[in-house]
Design an enzyme around this catalytic site. Sequence first.
Site, PDB file in Angstrom:
ATOM      1  CG  ASN A  32      44.381 -14.897  19.678  1.00  0.00           C
ATOM      2  OD1 ASN A  32      45.074 -15.656  18.987  1.00  0.00           O
ATOM      3  ND2 ASN A  32      44.905 -14.063  20.552  1.00  0.00           N
ATOM      4  CG  PHE A  34      49.225 -13.322  18.026  1.00  0.00           C
ATOM      5  CD1 PHE A  34      49.449 -12.112  17.384  1.00  0.00           C
ATOM      6  CD2 PHE A  34      50.254 -13.856  18.803  1.00  0.00           C
ATOM      7  CE1 PHE A  34      50.671 -11.442  17.506  1.00  0.00           C
ATOM      8  CE2 PHE A  34      51.471 -13.200  18.933  1.00  0.00           C
ATOM      9  CZ  PHE A  34      51.670 -11.994  18.280  1.00  0.00           C
ATOM     10  N   GLY A  36      47.889 -17.975  14.238  1.00  0.00           N
ATOM     11  CA  GLY A  36      47.163 -19.034  13.513  1.00  0.00           C
ATOM     12  C   GLY A  36      46.495 -18.469  12.268  1.00  0.00           C
ATOM     13  CB  ILE A  61      35.113 -19.652  26.628  1.00  0.00           C
ATOM     14  CG1 ILE A  61      34.064 -19.945  25.547  1.00  0.00           C
ATOM     15  CG2 ILE A  61      36.115 -20.790  26.751  1.00  0.00           C
ATOM     16  CD1 ILE A  61      34.604 -19.923  24.126  1.00  0.00           C
ATOM     17  CE1 TYR A 143      56.089 -20.278  24.204  1.00  0.00           C
ATOM     18  CE2 TYR A 143      58.235 -21.212  24.754  1.00  0.00           C
ATOM     19  CZ  TYR A 143      56.991 -21.326  24.144  1.00  0.00           C
ATOM     20  OH  TYR A 143      56.658 -22.484  23.491  1.00  0.00           O
ATOM     21  NE  ARG A 184      58.147 -21.724  15.708  1.00  0.00           N
ATOM     22  CZ  ARG A 184      57.047 -22.371  16.072  1.00  0.00           C
ATOM     23  NH1 ARG A 184      57.108 -23.248  17.052  1.00  0.00           N
ATOM     24  NH2 ARG A 184      55.891 -22.159  15.478  1.00  0.00           N
TER      25      ARG A 184
HETATM   26  P1  NAD Z   1      51.705 -21.369  16.684  1.00  0.00           P
HETATM   27  O1  NAD Z   1      52.103 -19.972  16.980  1.00  0.00           O
HETATM   28  O2  NAD Z   1      51.648 -21.816  15.275  1.00  0.00           O
HETATM   29  O3  NAD Z   1      50.293 -21.705  17.326  1.00  0.00           O
HETATM   30  C1  NAD Z   1      49.776 -21.070  18.454  1.00  0.00           C
HETATM   31  C2  NAD Z   1      48.293 -20.824  18.214  1.00  0.00           C
HETATM   32  O4  NAD Z   1      47.727 -20.214  19.386  1.00  0.00           O
HETATM   33  C3  NAD Z   1      48.037 -19.843  17.061  1.00  0.00           C
HETATM   34  O5  NAD Z   1      47.014 -20.342  16.242  1.00  0.00           O
HETATM   35  C4  NAD Z   1      47.631 -18.554  17.759  1.00  0.00           C
HETATM   36  O6  NAD Z   1      46.806 -17.731  16.967  1.00  0.00           O
HETATM   37  C5  NAD Z   1      46.931 -19.102  18.989  1.00  0.00           C
HETATM   38  N1  NAD Z   1      46.902 -18.162  20.119  1.00  0.00           N
HETATM   39  C6  NAD Z   1      47.929 -17.441  20.622  1.00  0.00           C
HETATM   40  N2  NAD Z   1      47.519 -16.709  21.670  1.00  0.00           N
HETATM   41  C7  NAD Z   1      46.188 -16.991  21.835  1.00  0.00           C
HETATM   42  C8  NAD Z   1      45.203 -16.535  22.749  1.00  0.00           C
HETATM   43  N3  NAD Z   1      45.493 -15.638  23.704  1.00  0.00           N
HETATM   44  N4  NAD Z   1      43.941 -17.011  22.622  1.00  0.00           N
HETATM   45  C9  NAD Z   1      43.620 -17.908  21.643  1.00  0.00           C
HETATM   46  N5  NAD Z   1      44.525 -18.355  20.748  1.00  0.00           N
HETATM   47  C10 NAD Z   1      45.794 -17.904  20.858  1.00  0.00           C
HETATM   48  O7  NAD Z   1      52.694 -22.294  17.534  1.00  0.00           O
HETATM   49  P2  NAD Z   1      52.851 -23.887  17.586  1.00  0.00           P
HETATM   50  O8  NAD Z   1      54.233 -24.194  17.203  1.00  0.00           O
HETATM   51  O9  NAD Z   1      51.734 -24.551  16.899  1.00  0.00           O
HETATM   52  O10 NAD Z   1      52.729 -24.125  19.149  1.00  0.00           O
HETATM   53  C11 NAD Z   1      51.566 -24.655  19.760  1.00  0.00           C
HETATM   54  C12 NAD Z   1      51.823 -24.856  21.246  1.00  0.00           C
HETATM   55  O11 NAD Z   1      52.900 -25.758  21.438  1.00  0.00           O
HETATM   56  C13 NAD Z   1      52.167 -23.580  21.996  1.00  0.00           C
HETATM   57  O12 NAD Z   1      51.568 -23.598  23.258  1.00  0.00           O
HETATM   58  C14 NAD Z   1      53.673 -23.663  22.129  1.00  0.00           C
HETATM   59  O13 NAD Z   1      54.129 -22.959  23.249  1.00  0.00           O
HETATM   60  C15 NAD Z   1      53.889 -25.150  22.260  1.00  0.00           C
HETATM   61  N6  NAD Z   1      55.236 -25.550  21.848  1.00  0.00           N
HETATM   62  C16 NAD Z   1      55.584 -25.569  20.528  1.00  0.00           C
HETATM   63  C17 NAD Z   1      56.882 -25.906  20.175  1.00  0.00           C
HETATM   64  C18 NAD Z   1      57.323 -25.982  18.751  1.00  0.00           C
HETATM   65  O14 NAD Z   1      58.495 -26.241  18.498  1.00  0.00           O
HETATM   66  N7  NAD Z   1      56.488 -25.790  17.767  1.00  0.00           N
HETATM   67  C19 NAD Z   1      57.825 -26.223  21.174  1.00  0.00           C
HETATM   68  C20 NAD Z   1      57.427 -26.171  22.499  1.00  0.00           C
HETATM   69  C21 NAD Z   1      56.133 -25.852  22.828  1.00  0.00           C
HETATM   70  N1  UDP Z   2      68.417 -19.385  14.878  1.00  0.00           N
HETATM   71  C1  UDP Z   2      69.330 -19.072  13.879  1.00  0.00           C
HETATM   72  N2  UDP Z   2      68.868 -18.436  12.753  1.00  0.00           N
HETATM   73  C2  UDP Z   2      67.567 -18.120  12.581  1.00  0.00           C
HETATM   74  C3  UDP Z   2      66.637 -18.441  13.603  1.00  0.00           C
HETATM   75  C4  UDP Z   2      67.102 -19.080  14.747  1.00  0.00           C
HETATM   76  O1  UDP Z   2      70.524 -19.369  13.983  1.00  0.00           O
HETATM   77  O2  UDP Z   2      67.234 -17.542  11.535  1.00  0.00           O
HETATM   78  C5  UDP Z   2      68.910 -20.113  16.065  1.00  0.00           C
HETATM   79  C6  UDP Z   2      68.471 -19.544  17.406  1.00  0.00           C
HETATM   80  O3  UDP Z   2      69.360 -18.535  17.842  1.00  0.00           O
HETATM   81  C7  UDP Z   2      68.526 -20.773  18.281  1.00  0.00           C
HETATM   82  C8  UDP Z   2      68.145 -21.913  17.319  1.00  0.00           C
HETATM   83  O4  UDP Z   2      68.354 -21.405  16.006  1.00  0.00           O
HETATM   84  O5  UDP Z   2      69.818 -21.008  18.735  1.00  0.00           O
HETATM   85  C9  UDP Z   2      66.693 -22.351  17.447  1.00  0.00           C
HETATM   86  O6  UDP Z   2      65.892 -21.186  17.368  1.00  0.00           O
HETATM   87  P1  UDP Z   2      64.307 -21.246  17.335  1.00  0.00           P
HETATM   88  O7  UDP Z   2      63.825 -19.833  17.422  1.00  0.00           O
HETATM   89  O8  UDP Z   2      63.877 -22.073  16.188  1.00  0.00           O
HETATM   90  O9  UDP Z   2      63.914 -22.072  18.637  1.00  0.00           O
HETATM   91  P2  UDP Z   2      64.300 -21.932  20.192  1.00  0.00           P
HETATM   92  O10 UDP Z   2      65.488 -21.044  20.360  1.00  0.00           O
HETATM   93  O11 UDP Z   2      63.082 -21.363  20.812  1.00  0.00           O
HETATM   94  O12 UDP Z   2      64.610 -23.315  20.583  1.00  0.00           O
END
Ligand code: NAD
Ligand code: UDP
Length: 312
Positions: A32, A34, A36, A61, A143, A184
């Site tokens: 969608n 958001f 991406g 879908i 989340y 992040r």
């Molecule tokens: P991201 O935000 O880059 O990607 C998420 C994608 O989902 C985006 O393209 C967004 O537009 C799409 N999206 C969000 N809501 C939607 C909806 N309602 N319908 C259709 N599309 C939707 O994040 P990412 O880092 O690529 O994460 C991908 C997945 O992996 C997520 O489910 C996230 O929770 C999981 N995950 C990621 C991390 C990480 O460190 N990157 C860690 C743990 C879990």
């Molecule tokens: N964090 C930080 N500075 C930033 C962004 C994040 O110190 O600009 C810290 C945040 O408080 C957390 C860690 O980095 O302790 C990882 O944060 P992130 O949002 O990347 O991932 P998550 O907390 O979901 O593991």
Amino acid sequence: MRILVTGGAGFIGSHLCERLIADGAEVICLDNFFTGRKANIEHLLPHPHFELVRHDVTEPILLEVDQIYNLACPASPVHYQYNPIKTVKTNVMGTINMLGLAKRVKARILQASTSEVYGDPIEHPQTEGYWGNVNPIGLRSCYDEGKRVAETLMMDYHRQSGVDTRIVRIFNTYGTRMLENDGRVVSNFIVQALRGERLTIYGDGSQTRSFCYVSDLVEGIVRLMNTEAEDIHLPVNIGNPGEFTMNELADEIGKATCRKIEIDYLPLPQDDPKQRQPNIERANALLGWEPTVPLAEGLKKTVEYFSGRTLR
Ligand code: NAD
Ligand code: UDP
């Protein structure tokens, strides 16, 4: 093999689509937009086996597919807290819709879960058997609890309806195609360092995270999707066990960007986990998987990516 990747235009999803196309699959990327971007998958658009669908997973879908990777969900705290009700809907209704689809067309489905299901963990490192320490009513709950319900749904559709399910608990993953304003820590620090700004550390910087490079993560989830084993439906941690404090990460970013780092210490967000490190014995035993990209090398590639972009 026709494969649906929800969230396929996001950070991890776009790398996964690329990998599946390279493996010879037909890929339907659903997003969608958001968090991406079309730019993440632009290079795949001309490919005859690649199809892009703008759709929200909270709406049902109908598609004919053999496998579903359900990644749709904003992953950065900044983005998932922007509209927390929508985050819960995406994790609950979105997962129900994708499980309903999997059940109807008899597709195998893999759910992207997260290390956040462990909350602020008391057990360290975290094994899959640990039930976690999660605040059900805090700012991160949309989340954390959303993903916990998504896991519940996966297990119930498996037990009750025989759906062939997989659950991956993804630990902090970083790499190219993260958004510049993703929020992040790795992308924030790199962008700040490249702009010559002070790095923003939340709290005193003693909290830890373990950072996995995106290519290692993608390898792990593709292996999990395609492995058969008796207990394969139970969750599997995928992450890099190398654990760093945010102060150590700031030093590493200084080295990777060749910049002198200065730091602003800002307040710690609510319920920020103090420590996080995956135990990956299960992934290793089931999938023969372990990460191969050390932090310094992954950061170098990510810095190159951000250096090549015009930072606003
Ligand atoms: P991201 O935000 O880059 O990607 C998420 C994608 O989902 C985006 O393209 C967004 O537009 C799409 N999206 C969000 N809501 C939607 C909806 N309602 N319908 C259709 N599309 C939707 O994040 P990412 O880092 O690529 O994460 C991908 C997945 O992996 C997520 O489910 C996230 O929770 C999981 N995950 C990621 C991390 C990480 O460190 N990157 C860690 C743990 C879990
Ligand atoms: N964090 C930080 N500075 C930033 C962004 C994040 O110190 O600009 C810290 C945040 O408080 C957390 C860690 O980095 O302790 C990882 O944060 P992130 O949002 O990347 O991932 P998550 O907390 O979901 O593991």
